[in-house]
Motif scaffolding. Sequence first.
Motif, PDB file in Angstrom:
ATOM      1  N   TYR A 181       1.196  -0.967   0.264  1.00  0.00           N
ATOM      2  CA  TYR A 181      -0.126  -0.451  -0.093  1.00  0.00           C
ATOM      3  C   TYR A 181       0.681   1.328   0.475  1.00  0.00           C
ATOM      4  O   TYR A 181       0.321   2.345  -0.635  1.00  0.00           O
ATOM      5  CB  TYR A 181      -1.040  -0.020   1.199  1.00  0.00           C
ATOM      6  N   LYS A 188      -5.342   0.172  -2.917  1.00  0.00           N
ATOM      7  CA  LYS A 188      -6.545   0.506  -2.575  1.00  0.00           C
ATOM      8  C   LYS A 188      -7.878  -0.147  -3.531  1.00  0.00           C
ATOM      9  O   LYS A 188      -8.631  -0.630  -3.456  1.00  0.00           O
ATOM     10  CB  LYS A 188      -6.872   1.072  -1.666  1.00  0.00           C
ATOM     11  N   CYS A 344      -4.896   2.133   4.800  1.00  0.00           N
ATOM     12  CA  CYS A 344      -4.986   0.674   4.438  1.00  0.00           C
ATOM     13  C   CYS A 344      -5.583  -0.256   4.636  1.00  0.00           C
ATOM     14  O   CYS A 344      -6.710  -0.820   3.515  1.00  0.00           O
ATOM     15  CB  CYS A 344      -3.423   0.413   4.572  1.00  0.00           C
TER      16      CYS A 344
END
Length: 509
Positions: A181, A188, A344
Motif C-alpha cells: 500500500y 486500495k 490502508c
Amino acid sequence: VGNSKQEMLQKKKNAVLVDGVILNGPIMDSKAGEKFVEEACKIITEEVIQKADDVTEKVCEWRAPETLKQILDLEMRDTGESHQKLLQLCRDVIQYSVKTSHPRFFNQLYAGIDYYSLAARFITEALNPSVYTYEVSPVFLLVEEAVIKKMIEFIGWEEGDGIFNPGGSVSNMYAMNLARYRFCPEIKEKGLSGLPRLVLFTSEECHYSMKKAASFLGIGTENVYFIKTDERGKMIPEELEKQVQRARKEGSAPFLVCATAGTTVLGAFDPLDKIADICEKHGLWLHVDASWGGSALISRKHCKLLHGIHRADSVAWNPHKMLLAGIQCCALLVKDNSGLLKNCYSAKAAYLFQQDKFYDVSYDTGDKSIQCSRRPDAFKFWLMWKALGTTGLEERVNRALALARYLVEEIKKREGFQLLLEPEYANVCFWYIPPSLRKMEDGPEFWQKLHQVAPIIKERMMKKGSMMLGYQPHRGKVNFFRQVVISPQVSREDMDFLLDEIELLAKDL
C-alpha cells in the motif's frame, strides 16, 4: 404442547405469544447454567491447572482417530445431553487432549501455563467483548494501547502504531499488504490491474506464511525471491543485494524485504543491520518476522540477537510463544505513526465508526484491522506483565536460554547424540544415533537408516505419554529432533529426562 403453553401463559402475567413463541421472561435456566459452570471450572482446576507441573502425569493419552471418535461421542442430537453427561464430556476432552502445560511438552514454539494470563482469559471469555470501538470495549482498547506502546519501546522506536491479530502468519500478511500500500496507495481502490510485477524478498528459512500471504494477496508465490542463507540459517546480505538488482534488471518492482528474527526450525536471527542498509539503499520496506525471537528483546542479556530491529518498518512479535501469554497473542507493530495502518485498512463503516460520537473517536481503533470482531488478546499479556513485571518476563527468557545451553552441553557429553549446530536461541537441533548405527560408515545407507529413527522414537514417546518432542527433515538433512525450551515449569531434571528417555525408547533400534 398447546396445553402446556396455555398453562404457562396463564401463570405469566401479561404473557405475550408471537408465532407460537412465549416472549415473556428468559428461556434460559440461569441456575442450572451457573451450576454447570461452577462444576466445569472445578474439573478444569483439578485436571488441568493443579496437574500442570506434575511430571508423573502423561503429556498425552494417545488414541487413534477412530477410537477417539467413539470415546468422545461426537454426534449432535435433537435433544440436549444431561448435566452429568456434559461434565463427563468435559473430563474426556481434558483427558484425551495434549497437555501443553506439561513440563515435558517440547513439541512446538509455545508451551507451559501462566496463571495470570489464564485468569485474564477466563475474564475475557466470560465478558465476551469485541475490540473495535471504545463504547463496547473501553478497558480492553486502553489496555491494547498501553501494551503496544511498551512493545514499541523495546523495539527502540520513539513512536509507532500497531494492532493485535490472530497469529504471526496474519501479522506477516498485514505487513506485506501495508508495504504494498505504501509502494502504490492506488491499489486500495484500483486493485491489481495495471500494477508492475511486484517482487518481495525473504530468506530460505522464512516462515511458510510468507508464501501464503503472497498467494492470498495476489502477489503470487513466484514473485517471492528466496535469499540464500549461511550454514546457521541466516540470510546472506550479499545475496539479497544480488537478488534486488536482478529483480530491477528484469523490470520488476521490488517493494519489501522480510527478515526473520528466530527461524522456526534452527532459531536463526538474520543480520538486521546489514539488511536494513540494503533496504535503505533501494527504498524497500523492511519487515522483521520476530514472531518467535521477538521476546528476546525483553532480556538485556539476549536482546543483542535482534540488533538493528529499530530500523525496521514493521515487526511481528508473538508474546504467546516464549513469554507464555496464551494462544493467541500476536502483535503487528509499525514504525509509521501518521495513520498508515488505518489508511490502508479503513473501510469507514458508518454503523460502527460514527464520527459524531460523544467521546474521542480516535479510540475506535477497529478500522485499523482487517477483522471486525476481534478478541482482546492484549489483555492476557497485560495482566501477566503487571503481575511479573519486566524483570519477571526477562527472567523467563534468560532461564529458557540457560536451560537450552545446559541441554547442549549434556548432548555433547553423551554417546549417540549429535548436534546439528550450536544454537543461539532456544531451538536445540540434534540427531540420536542408536548403538546399531554408531559403527556404520558415513554414507547414503547410514543417513537413510538414521532418517527412520526419529519418527519411531516419536511414536513410542507419544504412545507412552512420557513427553512430546518435534522432529523434521530440513534442507537436505535427514530427520532430526528439534527441542524447544520455553516453559518456566521446565527444570534441569527435565533436560536429563529427555535424553535418558530417548536412549530408553531407542535401545532396541
